[in-house]
Design a protein around this motif. Sequence first.
Motif, PDB file in Angstrom:
ATOM      1  N   THR A 168       0.837  -1.198   0.000  1.00 52.21           N
ATOM      2  CA  THR A 168       0.000   0.000   0.000  1.00 52.21           C
ATOM      3  C   THR A 168       0.872   1.247   0.000  1.00 52.21           C
ATOM      4  O   THR A 168       0.394   2.340  -0.342  1.00 52.21           O
ATOM      5  CB  THR A 168      -0.934   0.036   1.227  1.00 52.21           C
ATOM      6  N   THR A 169       2.137   1.087   0.361  1.00 43.35           N
ATOM      7  CA  THR A 169       3.060   2.218   0.298  1.00 43.35           C
ATOM      8  C   THR A 169       3.335   2.618  -1.145  1.00 43.35           C
ATOM      9  O   THR A 169       3.708   3.760  -1.412  1.00 43.35           O
ATOM     10  CB  THR A 169       4.398   1.865   0.975  1.00 43.35           C
ATOM     11  N   ASN A 170       3.129   1.678  -2.088  1.00 45.76           N
ATOM     12  CA  ASN A 170       3.390   1.984  -3.499  1.00 45.76           C
ATOM     13  C   ASN A 170       2.424   3.044  -4.029  1.00 45.76           C
ATOM     14  O   ASN A 170       2.872   4.114  -4.481  1.00 45.76           O
ATOM     15  CB  ASN A 170       3.309   0.698  -4.334  1.00 45.76           C
ATOM     16  N   PRO A 171       1.109   2.800  -3.986  1.00 47.74           N
ATOM     17  CA  PRO A 171       0.208   3.870  -4.434  1.00 47.74           C
ATOM     18  C   PRO A 171       0.242   5.088  -3.531  1.00 47.74           C
ATOM     19  O   PRO A 171      -0.028   6.210  -3.984  1.00 47.74           O
ATOM     20  CB  PRO A 171      -1.183   3.205  -4.417  1.00 47.74           C
ATOM     21  N   SER A 172       0.587   4.883  -2.260  1.00 49.67           N
ATOM     22  CA  SER A 172       0.708   6.028  -1.361  1.00 49.67           C
ATOM     23  C   SER A 172       1.776   6.986  -1.863  1.00 49.67           C
ATOM     24  O   SER A 172       1.566   8.202  -1.947  1.00 49.67           O
ATOM     25  CB  SER A 172       1.064   5.560   0.054  1.00 49.67           C
ATOM     26  N   ILE A 173       2.930   6.426  -2.211  1.00 47.61           N
ATOM     27  CA  ILE A 173       4.027   7.238  -2.740  1.00 47.61           C
ATOM     28  C   ILE A 173       3.630   7.830  -4.090  1.00 47.61           C
ATOM     29  O   ILE A 173       3.821   9.021  -4.360  1.00 47.61           O
ATOM     30  CB  ILE A 173       5.306   6.402  -2.878  1.00 47.61           C
ATOM     31  N   GLN A 174       3.048   6.970  -4.954  1.00 45.27           N
ATOM     32  CA  GLN A 174       2.698   7.404  -6.302  1.00 45.27           C
ATOM     33  C   GLN A 174       1.726   8.579  -6.312  1.00 45.27           C
ATOM     34  O   GLN A 174       1.989   9.607  -6.947  1.00 45.27           O
ATOM     35  CB  GLN A 174       2.065   6.238  -7.068  1.00 45.27           C
TER      36      GLN A 174
END
Length: 320
Positions: A168-174
């Motif tokens: 979930t950190t991936n779309p959070s960063i994106q």
Amino acid sequence: MELDMESLVEATSGAVGALVSTTVLYPLDTCKTKYQAENRAHHHQKYRNISDVFWEAISKGQVLSLYQGLGTKNLQSFISQFIYFYGYSFFKRLYLRESRSKSIGTAANLLIAAAAGACTAIVTQPLDTAASRMQTSDFGKSKGLWESLSEGSWSDAFDGLGISLLLTTNPSIQYTVFDQLKLRMLKGNIRKETDDASAREALSAFSAFVLGAVSKCIATCLTYPAIRCKVMIQSAKSDENDEGKTRPPSRRTVSGTVSSVWENEGISGFFKGLQAQMLKTVLTSALLLMIKEKIAKTTWVLMIALRRFLLTTRPKIKSS
């Protein structure tokens, strides 16, 4: 409770964007996923690069098998993006209202995006697992949705949920990077929100594409080892080992997957397929956000028109 209109517009446009981008790039996604799922010592590898997967499909006369699992993937993409964009927009507006702030900080944005992503992962994990099993099956031998989900116990359908929650950190960063870049690009040109559709500011298609690509590049590079482990855990389980001998099926664990990659491929194995992942995810994300930005304004107009129509046609209660 009445649905928040802004959140509904974001969710609808995001889901449609996901559907289109997933369909257009699905053959690349299949090749990328099969390449990532293979975990053998370098001298035993079946696929030396992602193009080997594509040529295998051609040589076997199974080109259409590059689309195996497309229906499930589209269903998973549509539902996940709708939930994510709705949750992200809703929580962001709720935060601004409760905190009485005019803008949202990076830390709060990351937290909100992670919360929306966690809700999405939990709801759509079985579909995600089924789609991965279909894509990594031998060409022409992919099973249907229900058959894929019914393999093993029901808990197997949630394989990789722990990593999905981590990712979930991936779309959070994106989306944090995308939103911050978007705000800066539109700075000085943002008008006060009104109930009029013309007040919505939107990026140009090219700007949305570029910002989407940049934001996804950053997120993918930081989270790729976890992405590859997740694909391996969810992939269709082979009945043969590296030497071609049959073996009993076993459930994959995170620790077992990490150990297997380290033993067979070394540290570089955790980044196997990174270029293919970057190409696929960057194109998917950029197309998604570009389509979303253009659809959002149209959806906003339709929502306002529908609301006004319902208000004008609502029967009036006659007083006695």
